[in-house]
Write an enzyme that holds these catalytic residues in place. Structure first.
Site, PDB file in Angstrom:
ATOM      1  N   GLU A  44       1.580  16.915  -1.210  1.00 37.21           N
ATOM      2  CA  GLU A  44       2.042  17.997  -0.354  1.00 37.21           C
ATOM      3  C   GLU A  44       2.760  18.990  -1.268  1.00 37.21           C
ATOM      4  O   GLU A  44       3.684  18.598  -1.979  1.00 37.21           O
ATOM      5  CB  GLU A  44       3.005  17.428   0.692  1.00 37.21           C
ATOM      6  CG  GLU A  44       3.313  18.407   1.793  1.00 37.21           C
ATOM      7  CD  GLU A  44       4.202  17.787   2.875  1.00 37.21           C
ATOM      8  OE1 GLU A  44       4.805  18.558   3.628  1.00 37.21           O
ATOM      9  OE2 GLU A  44       4.294  16.533   2.948  1.00 37.21           O
ATOM     10  N   ARG A 269       4.427   1.574  -3.249  1.00 37.38           N
ATOM     11  CA  ARG A 269       5.084   2.727  -3.825  1.00 37.38           C
ATOM     12  C   ARG A 269       5.880   2.306  -5.058  1.00 37.38           C
ATOM     13  O   ARG A 269       6.362   1.171  -5.119  1.00 37.38           O
ATOM     14  CB  ARG A 269       6.119   3.187  -2.797  1.00 37.38           C
ATOM     15  CG  ARG A 269       6.219   4.624  -2.599  1.00 37.38           C
ATOM     16  CD  ARG A 269       7.041   4.900  -1.343  1.00 37.38           C
ATOM     17  NE  ARG A 269       6.300   5.846  -0.546  1.00 37.38           N
ATOM     18  CZ  ARG A 269       6.322   7.156  -0.748  1.00 37.38           C
ATOM     19  NH1 ARG A 269       7.108   7.690  -1.640  1.00 37.38           N
ATOM     20  NH2 ARG A 269       5.586   7.968  -0.038  1.00 37.38           N
ATOM     21  N   LYS A 279      11.359  13.866  -2.665  1.00 38.64           N
ATOM     22  CA  LYS A 279      11.327  15.278  -3.051  1.00 38.64           C
ATOM     23  C   LYS A 279      12.484  16.053  -2.424  1.00 38.64           C
ATOM     24  O   LYS A 279      12.999  16.983  -3.020  1.00 38.64           O
ATOM     25  CB  LYS A 279       9.992  15.899  -2.633  1.00 38.64           C
ATOM     26  CG  LYS A 279       8.898  15.649  -3.654  1.00 38.64           C
ATOM     27  CD  LYS A 279       7.621  16.360  -3.271  1.00 38.64           C
ATOM     28  CE  LYS A 279       6.892  15.592  -2.193  1.00 38.64           C
ATOM     29  NZ  LYS A 279       5.524  16.060  -1.977  1.00 38.64           N
TER      30      LYS A 279
END
Ligand code: ATP
Ligand code: MG
Length: 562
Positions: A44, A269, A279
Site C-alpha cells: 500500500e 510476519r 508504517k
C-alpha cells in the site's frame, strides 16, 4: 542456504512449506499444471518499505524466481487516503536495490475499479450480494456472536432493487456511510468474515489516481482477489492475519466469472525486537522529528538500512535464514546485524580511522622523514589490491590505546610497554604529557628501526597491535555511531506509548575524527571496515569531498547468540 537455482544458476532461497504447495499445484494433475508460477507484491503506497516488507518481497519475488516464474509489483491503492507518488517512487527504488525485478508488470489496484464494480453487479445479479442500509452502529449491534447469527433486514431485498440502489450509490445519490453492498454468504458462519461482509462502502474521498471519479470504494477482501484474478496470479502469498479471510477470498474467486483461480497461501510476519514496524508508527517518528526522515540510519526502513550501510546481500541472506513459517515470531535485531557483519567482512575494504584521537610522538624518528607502507585492502582478497599509507614522527592513535597506569591485562601503550603500530613498526612507550586538568594530550614512544612492517626479527613477543593515522597526512571526518532506537525489546507492548522508550543515545556524533588519506576519495555509500572499530559507510546525504561523514553500520563484535 539451500542450493536452489533459477535459470541463471543463482541460488534463490531455502526450501519452505510454500514451495511444497506450489509443487503440488504445478505437478501433473495439479491446478496449475503447465502454467508459469505468477506471484505479486502488493504494497500500500502509504509509507516507505521496511525490513518486514523485505521478507514479503523475498518470498514473493524469490518464489517466482525459484520456479522461473514472474512476480508483479502492484500498488494496493484501493483505500483512497494518504497515498503519495513519493512513496510509489521510493518503493520501486527499494525493490530494485534489493535485487528484484517486476519487468513491465507494474500495476495499480485502482486501475481495476471498473472491473470490480462489474463483478459486484454480477454478484447482485446472481443473488449473491445486496444493498444494506444498516448504519455502522447497527451493523455492529446485529453482528451476533458465536451462538447468535448476525441479521440484516435488507438481506432478502429483490435483486432489481439492489441493482438499482447500487448503481445510484455509484452515481452519488446517497450520503457517505448510509448504505453498503454486502456479499450474501452466511449470517451464522463461525467465521465472522463470512457473515455477509461489506464489499463496497460510500466514501467521498479524492483518490490519488482516480480523483473524484468514484464515491464508492471496494473493501480489501473483495478487491484483493479481483486484483489477483485480473493479473492472472497463480499464488497469492500474504501474511498470516489473512488466514481467516481466505474463505472469503475463495468465495469471491469462485462466485465471479474469473478466468483463473489464484491460491492464497499465508506465512508469518516478520517482527524484530528493539524497533517498531508499523508504517503508522514509522510515519509518526518521521513527522514528529524523532528521527531525521524515513532514511534515518536508525529506521528499520529499507532506505534507512541502505543509508546505514546494509547491503542487499545481507538483507537477502537475513530474510532467507529467518525462514518462512506459519508461526509469528520475533527475531533478534542482533541477527540482522550478524548477517550484515557476515557480508561486510567479506566485501568491505579495510582502512584505519581514529575516532577519539590523541597524538603519539615517536621521539627517535626523524622530524622531516615520511615512509610509505603498502597495505592490503582485504586480508583474504588479494584481488582487492593494496593502498599506500604514510608514516611519520607524529601519529594519531585512539586515546583508549594509552593508559598511564594500566589496568590488569592491558596490552596497549603504557610506559615501558611495547606495541605494534599496525603494518609499520614496534614502538615502546616512554611517557605522556598532560594538561592542567590532567588529561593526556600527547603520548611519547621510541621506535625500533629493525621492526619495519611490524615484524620482530629476534622473535620477541609483542602482544598489542593498534591502529593509527599519520598526523601529517590524514583527512578529518565526522563519524556517527548508532544504537537501538528503543531501549526495550518490545516498545509496542505495555501501557506506555512507544515514543516513551526512544533511546536518547541512539545517535552519537563524533567530530574531528582522523581517517587515513586514502578515504578522501571515498564515495557516497562506500563501505569500509575500520580496523578494530567496525563497519562504516559513507553517508549518502551529508557526506561530501572535504566534509566526510561516515555512519557506523555495525560494530565488529557479534552480540548475536544462536
Ligand atoms: P504496516 O502494518 O506496516 O502498514 P501492511 O501490511 O499494511 O504493513 P502493506 O504495504 O499492505 O503493509 O504490505 C505489503 C505486503 O507486505 C503485504 O503482503 C504484507 O503482508 C507484507 N508485509 C508487511 N509487513 C510485513 C512484515 N512485518 N513481515 C512480512 N510481510 C510483511
Ligand atoms: Mg496493508
Amino acid at each position: 542456504m539451500a542450493d536452489i537455482l533459477n535459470e541463471n544458476n543463482e541460488n534463490v532461497m531455502s526450501s519452505n512449506f510454500i514451495h511444497q504447495f506450489i509443487e503440488e499445484d504445478m505437478a501433473e494433475g495439479g491446478a496449475y499444471y503447465g502454467k508459469k508460477v505468477h506471484t505479486r507484491f502488493p504494497p500500500e503506497p502509504n509509507g516507505y518499505l521496511h525490513i518486514g516488507h523485505a521478507k514479503a518481497i523475498f518470498v514473493d519475488f524469490g518464489t517466482a524466481l525459484k520456479y522461473n516464474g514472474i512476480c508483479n509489483l502492484r500498488m494496493d491503492d484501493t483505500n483512497p487516503t494518504k497515498e503519495d507518488v513519493e512513496y510509489v517512487d521510493a518503493i520501486k527504488e527499494d525493490i530494485k536495490w534489493l535485487g528484484f525485478d517486476w519487468g513491465d508488470r507494474f500495476y495499480y489496484a485502482s486501475q481495476y475499479f471498473e472491473e470490480m464494480y462489474n463483478f459486484a453487479i454480477e454478484l447482485i445479479n446472481k443473488g449473491l450480494a445486496y444493498v444494506c442500509e444498516l448504519t455502522p452502529e447497527q451493523m455492529h449491534e446485529y453482528r451476533g456472536d458465536l451462538q447468535t447469527p448476525a441479521k440484516s433486514p435488507y438481506r432478502d431485498r429483490p435483486i432489481e432493487e439492489s441493482l438499482d440502489l447500487f448503481k445510484r450509490m455509484r452515481a452519488g445519490e446517497f450520503e457517505d456511510g448510509s448504505m453498503t453492498l454486502r456479499a450474501k454468504i452466511d449470517l451464522a458462519s463461525g467465521n465472522f468474515n463470512m457473515r455477509d461482509p461489506v464489499i463496497y462502502r460510500i466514501n467521498r474521498l479524492k483518490h490519488h489516481r482516480t480523483g473524484d471519479e468514484w464515491c464508492i470504494y471496494p473493501m480489501y477482501d473483495f478487491a484483493h482477489p479481483i486484483e489477483d484474478v485480473m493479473e492472472g496470479i497463480t499464488h497469492s502469498l500474504c501474511t498470516l492475519e489473512f488466514e481467516a479471510h481466505r474463505p472469503l477470498y475463495d468465495w469471491v474467486v469462485d462466485n465471479i466469472s474469473a478466468p483463473c483461480k489464484p491460491r492464497q497461501i499465508e506465512f508469518a510476519r516478520l517482527g524484530i525486537n528493539n524497533t517498531v514496524m508499523s508504517k503508522r508508527k514509522l510515519r509518526q517518528l518521521v513527522e514528529e522529528n524523532y528521527v531525521n526522515g524515513w532514511d534515518d540510519p536508525r529506521m528499520p526502513t529499507i532506505c534507512g538500512l541502505r543509508r546505514r550501510g546494509y547491503t542487499p546481500a545481507a538483507i537477502r541472506s537475513f530474510t532467507d535464514q529467518i525462514g518462512v513459517s506459519k508461526v509469528n515470531s520475533i527475531v533478534e535485531y542482533g541477527f540482522l546485524e550478524h548477517c550484515l557483519r557476515d557480508d561486510l567482512n567479506d566485501v568491505a575494504t579495510r582502512a584505519m580511522a581514529v575516532l577519539d584521537p590523541v597524538k603519539l610522538i615517536i621521539t627517535n624518528y626523524p622530524e622531516d622523514k615520511t615512509e610509505e607502507f603498502e597495505v592490503e585492502n582485504h586480508p583474504n582478497h588479494p584481488e582487492m589490491g593494496t593502498r599506500t599509507v604514510t608514516f611519520s614522527r607524529e601519529l594519531y592513535i585512539e586515546s583508549t590505546d594509552f593508559m598511564e597506569e594500566p589496568v590488569k591485562k592491558y596490552q596497549r601503550l603504557y610506559p615501558g610497554n611495547e606495541v605494534r603500530i599496525k603494518s609499520a613498526y614496534i614502538v615502546k612507550c616512554t611517557g605522556c604529557k598532560k594538561d592542567e586538568k590532567g588529561n593526556v594530550v600527547e603520548v611519547y614512544a621510541t621506535y625500533d628501526p629493525e621492526t619495519r612492517g611490524g615484524n620482530t626479527p629476534d622473535g620477541r613477543k609483542v602482544r598489542g597491535t593498534i591502529h593509527w593515522v599519520n598526523a601529517k597526512d590524514y583527512v578529518e571526518a565526522e563519524i556517527r555511531l548508532y544504537d537501538n532506537l528503543f531501549t526495550v525489546p518490545d516498545p509496542d507492548s505495555g501501557d506506555k506509548n512507544f515514543l516513551d522508550y526512544i533511546n536518547p543515545q541512539s545517535l552519537v556524533v563524533l567530530k574531528g575524527c582522523k581517517v587515513e588519506k586514502s578515504l578522501a576519495k571515498a564515495e557516497k555509500q562506500d563501505r569500509f571496515q575500520f580496523m578494530r572499530q567496525g563497519y562504516f559507510c559513507v553517508d549518502s546525504k551529508d557526506s561530501s569531498e572535504g566534509n566526510l561523514v561516515f555512519n557506523r553500520a555495525v560494530g565488529l563484535k557479534d552480540s548475536f547468540k544462536k
